[in-house]
Design a protein around this motif. Sequence first.
Motif, PDB file in Angstrom:
ATOM      1  N   LEU A 116       1.352  -1.408  -0.117  1.00  0.00           N
ATOM      2  CA  LEU A 116      -0.043  -0.078   0.155  1.00  0.00           C
ATOM      3  C   LEU A 116       0.954   1.636   0.120  1.00  0.00           C
ATOM      4  O   LEU A 116       2.008   1.198   1.028  1.00  0.00           O
ATOM      5  CB  LEU A 116      -0.819   0.147   1.291  1.00  0.00           C
ATOM      6  CG  LEU A 116      -2.073   1.154   1.334  1.00  0.00           C
ATOM      7  CD1 LEU A 116      -2.889   0.336  -0.384  1.00  0.00           C
ATOM      8  CD2 LEU A 116      -2.865   1.082   3.188  1.00  0.00           C
ATOM      9  N   THR A 117       0.417   2.008  -0.706  1.00  0.00           N
ATOM     10  CA  THR A 117       1.114   2.944  -1.264  1.00  0.00           C
ATOM     11  C   THR A 117       2.622   3.502  -1.591  1.00  0.00           C
ATOM     12  O   THR A 117       3.416   3.827  -1.535  1.00  0.00           O
ATOM     13  CB  THR A 117       0.904   4.410   0.335  1.00  0.00           C
ATOM     14  OG1 THR A 117       2.067   3.866   1.638  1.00  0.00           O
ATOM     15  CG2 THR A 117      -0.350   4.601   0.662  1.00  0.00           C
ATOM     16  N   CYS A 118       3.529   1.621  -1.836  1.00  0.00           N
ATOM     17  CA  CYS A 118       4.388   2.065  -2.223  1.00  0.00           C
ATOM     18  C   CYS A 118       4.503   3.262  -3.306  1.00  0.00           C
ATOM     19  O   CYS A 118       6.096   3.369  -3.656  1.00  0.00           O
ATOM     20  CB  CYS A 118       4.337   0.637  -3.163  1.00  0.00           C
ATOM     21  SG  CYS A 118       3.453   0.514  -4.636  1.00  0.00           S
ATOM     22  N   GLN A 120       4.526   6.689  -3.275  1.00  0.00           N
ATOM     23  CA  GLN A 120       4.818   7.842  -2.692  1.00  0.00           C
ATOM     24  C   GLN A 120       5.347   7.672  -2.026  1.00  0.00           C
ATOM     25  O   GLN A 120       6.220   8.485  -0.877  1.00  0.00           O
ATOM     26  CB  GLN A 120       3.565   7.924  -2.125  1.00  0.00           C
ATOM     27  CG  GLN A 120       1.889   7.775  -2.632  1.00  0.00           C
ATOM     28  CD  GLN A 120       0.571   7.959  -1.710  1.00  0.00           C
ATOM     29  OE1 GLN A 120       0.775   8.941  -1.179  1.00  0.00           O
ATOM     30  NE2 GLN A 120      -0.087   7.078  -2.006  1.00  0.00           N
ATOM     31  N   THR A 121       5.964   6.837  -1.747  1.00  0.00           N
ATOM     32  CA  THR A 121       7.876   6.498  -0.245  1.00  0.00           C
ATOM     33  C   THR A 121       9.218   6.238  -0.978  1.00  0.00           C
ATOM     34  O   THR A 121       9.392   4.895  -0.746  1.00  0.00           O
ATOM     35  CB  THR A 121       6.453   5.517   0.316  1.00  0.00           C
ATOM     36  OG1 THR A 121       6.861   4.014  -0.410  1.00  0.00           O
ATOM     37  CG2 THR A 121       5.633   5.942   1.268  1.00  0.00           C
ATOM     38  N   LYS A 131       6.854  -1.084  -5.984  1.00  0.00           N
ATOM     39  CA  LYS A 131       6.968   0.307  -6.821  1.00  0.00           C
ATOM     40  C   LYS A 131       7.549  -0.024  -8.679  1.00  0.00           C
ATOM     41  O   LYS A 131       7.042  -0.226  -9.056  1.00  0.00           O
ATOM     42  CB  LYS A 131       6.914   1.898  -6.592  1.00  0.00           C
ATOM     43  CG  LYS A 131       6.242   2.339  -7.330  1.00  0.00           C
ATOM     44  CD  LYS A 131       7.386   3.437  -8.358  1.00  0.00           C
ATOM     45  CE  LYS A 131       7.101   4.335  -9.097  1.00  0.00           C
ATOM     46  NZ  LYS A 131       7.953   4.648 -10.276  1.00  0.00           N
ATOM     47  N   ARG A 148      -2.122  -3.915  -3.276  1.00  0.00           N
ATOM     48  CA  ARG A 148      -1.415  -3.561  -2.479  1.00  0.00           C
ATOM     49  C   ARG A 148      -1.944  -3.653  -1.058  1.00  0.00           C
ATOM     50  O   ARG A 148      -2.768  -2.399  -0.652  1.00  0.00           O
ATOM     51  CB  ARG A 148      -1.670  -2.257  -2.478  1.00  0.00           C
ATOM     52  CG  ARG A 148      -0.258  -2.064  -4.169  1.00  0.00           C
ATOM     53  CD  ARG A 148      -0.605  -0.111  -4.906  1.00  0.00           C
ATOM     54  NE  ARG A 148       0.965  -0.377  -5.503  1.00  0.00           N
ATOM     55  CZ  ARG A 148       0.588   1.456  -6.306  1.00  0.00           C
ATOM     56  NH1 ARG A 148      -0.186   2.021  -5.884  1.00  0.00           N
ATOM     57  NH2 ARG A 148       0.938   1.826  -7.206  1.00  0.00           N
ATOM     58  N   ASP A 205      -6.319  -1.930  -4.090  1.00  0.00           N
ATOM     59  CA  ASP A 205      -5.353  -1.136  -2.753  1.00  0.00           C
ATOM     60  C   ASP A 205      -6.204  -2.669  -2.031  1.00  0.00           C
ATOM     61  O   ASP A 205      -7.500  -2.914  -1.790  1.00  0.00           O
ATOM     62  CB  ASP A 205      -5.810   0.025  -1.923  1.00  0.00           C
ATOM     63  CG  ASP A 205      -5.051   1.620  -2.712  1.00  0.00           C
ATOM     64  OD1 ASP A 205      -3.212   0.706  -3.364  1.00  0.00           O
ATOM     65  OD2 ASP A 205      -4.962   2.380  -2.127  1.00  0.00           O
ATOM     66  N   TRP A 252       6.566   7.078   8.150  1.00  0.00           N
ATOM     67  CA  TRP A 252       5.759   7.615   7.641  1.00  0.00           C
ATOM     68  C   TRP A 252       4.568   6.783   7.501  1.00  0.00           C
ATOM     69  O   TRP A 252       3.370   7.602   7.149  1.00  0.00           O
ATOM     70  CB  TRP A 252       5.851   6.579   6.044  1.00  0.00           C
ATOM     71  CG  TRP A 252       4.473   6.394   4.800  1.00  0.00           C
ATOM     72  CD1 TRP A 252       3.993   5.036   4.672  1.00  0.00           C
ATOM     73  CD2 TRP A 252       4.225   7.407   4.011  1.00  0.00           C
ATOM     74  NE1 TRP A 252       2.477   5.641   3.452  1.00  0.00           N
ATOM     75  CE2 TRP A 252       3.104   7.042   2.642  1.00  0.00           C
ATOM     76  CE3 TRP A 252       4.821   8.795   3.406  1.00  0.00           C
ATOM     77  CZ2 TRP A 252       2.669   7.568   1.886  1.00  0.00           C
ATOM     78  CZ3 TRP A 252       4.111   9.126   2.841  1.00  0.00           C
ATOM     79  CH2 TRP A 252       2.811   9.096   2.001  1.00  0.00           C
ATOM     80  N   ARG A 257      -0.660   9.052   6.000  1.00  0.00           N
ATOM     81  CA  ARG A 257      -1.492   8.374   4.489  1.00  0.00           C
ATOM     82  C   ARG A 257      -1.295   7.581   3.984  1.00  0.00           C
ATOM     83  O   ARG A 257      -1.744   6.847   3.007  1.00  0.00           O
ATOM     84  CB  ARG A 257      -0.242   8.944   3.781  1.00  0.00           C
ATOM     85  CG  ARG A 257      -0.403  11.326   3.934  1.00  0.00           C
ATOM     86  CD  ARG A 257       0.256  11.526   3.636  1.00  0.00           C
ATOM     87  NE  ARG A 257       0.628  11.108   2.085  1.00  0.00           N
ATOM     88  CZ  ARG A 257       1.334  12.135   1.206  1.00  0.00           C
ATOM     89  NH1 ARG A 257       2.296  12.430   1.573  1.00  0.00           N
ATOM     90  NH2 ARG A 257       1.329  12.156  -0.423  1.00  0.00           N
ATOM     91  N   TYR A 258      -0.896   6.502   5.212  1.00  0.00           N
ATOM     92  CA  TYR A 258      -0.968   4.856   4.862  1.00  0.00           C
ATOM     93  C   TYR A 258      -2.514   4.047   5.290  1.00  0.00           C
ATOM     94  O   TYR A 258      -2.717   3.655   5.918  1.00  0.00           O
ATOM     95  CB  TYR A 258      -0.013   4.423   5.644  1.00  0.00           C
ATOM     96  CG  TYR A 258       0.049   3.447   5.079  1.00  0.00           C
ATOM     97  CD1 TYR A 258       0.806   2.503   4.468  1.00  0.00           C
ATOM     98  CD2 TYR A 258      -0.805   1.632   6.237  1.00  0.00           C
ATOM     99  CE1 TYR A 258       1.131   0.923   3.999  1.00  0.00           C
ATOM    100  CE2 TYR A 258       0.319   0.274   5.961  1.00  0.00           C
ATOM    101  CZ  TYR A 258       0.531  -0.114   4.917  1.00  0.00           C
ATOM    102  OH  TYR A 258       1.139  -0.795   4.291  1.00  0.00           O
TER     103      TYR A 258
END
Length: 291
Positions: A116-118, A120-121, A131, A148, A205, A252, A257-258
């Motif tokens: 999840l959120t890969c 963005q990080t 990602k 994700r 997600d 993070w 935001r996770y």
Amino acid sequence: MADRGPVLVVGGTGMLGSQVVSGLLTGGKHVRALVRPGSDASLLEELGATIARGDMMDPESLVSAMDGVDAVITSAAGYTHHREGDSPVIDTVGNTNLVDAASRVGVRRFVLTSILTCDQTPEVPHFWHKKLTEDRLEELGVPFVALRPGAFLEQIARFGDPFSEGRLTWFGSPSVPLTYVLASDLAGYLAAAVDASGVEGQRIDIGWDRPVTMQDIADISGQILGRKIELVLTPMNPLNPMAKDLGAMIDWFGTGRYVADTSRQREVFGPPPTAEDAVARLLTSLGHKLD
């Protein structure tokens, strides 16, 4: 649906991968599991999987393992060091080798366990590496779907049953909501993704009906068990070989935001579990008798 050929599972000796193997077999699929030379594959063989000996660092062994397969599911993760021989290089070179082999062989679908959120990080290495693997699949035109998931709730019981002790230990914020998953649920989604329609090239997600805090987890489990579960905050061990990566991950998490958007999960796999249902099932798996 006619059986198109076996599904190759990479990471099948792990907590998640073994459940993927079991789910595929239960669903009538033929399963081939990639297992490193020298690793014990007896449990997978007992489940009914055939074994392909190979290594993610050996490209030709991957091509051989994929010979004749219909699809690939990978849950391999080197950064965790959960098994002997695990290394972060699996998440970079190893995943590249795996994707390249899938491209050479021409698999019908590649199902990636992402994070999840890969996207963005970049400051969290093991997130960002997922990602990059997604990007590699897209670049080579390999038909893929990336799931994700949020954080595995089972990790809180990795070193014992904290609910029996009445104390949950956590090293992040107690008050920032996060997305969690159960490995058993994710395993089912991964197995289903092999034949899901309309998902190629998608990043989906995976989570529960809502994000929750670790204090929420303590409170929900306490309500289910009928006794107080204390939340204890502890600093991360700086000597942990993964401390830098995990520290970046915790930072993070602290941004809030996770959090998963589970709308596509709902469309493809059905309604996400509620937090209460997921916690209750974890407690049951740990041997707690629920009223």
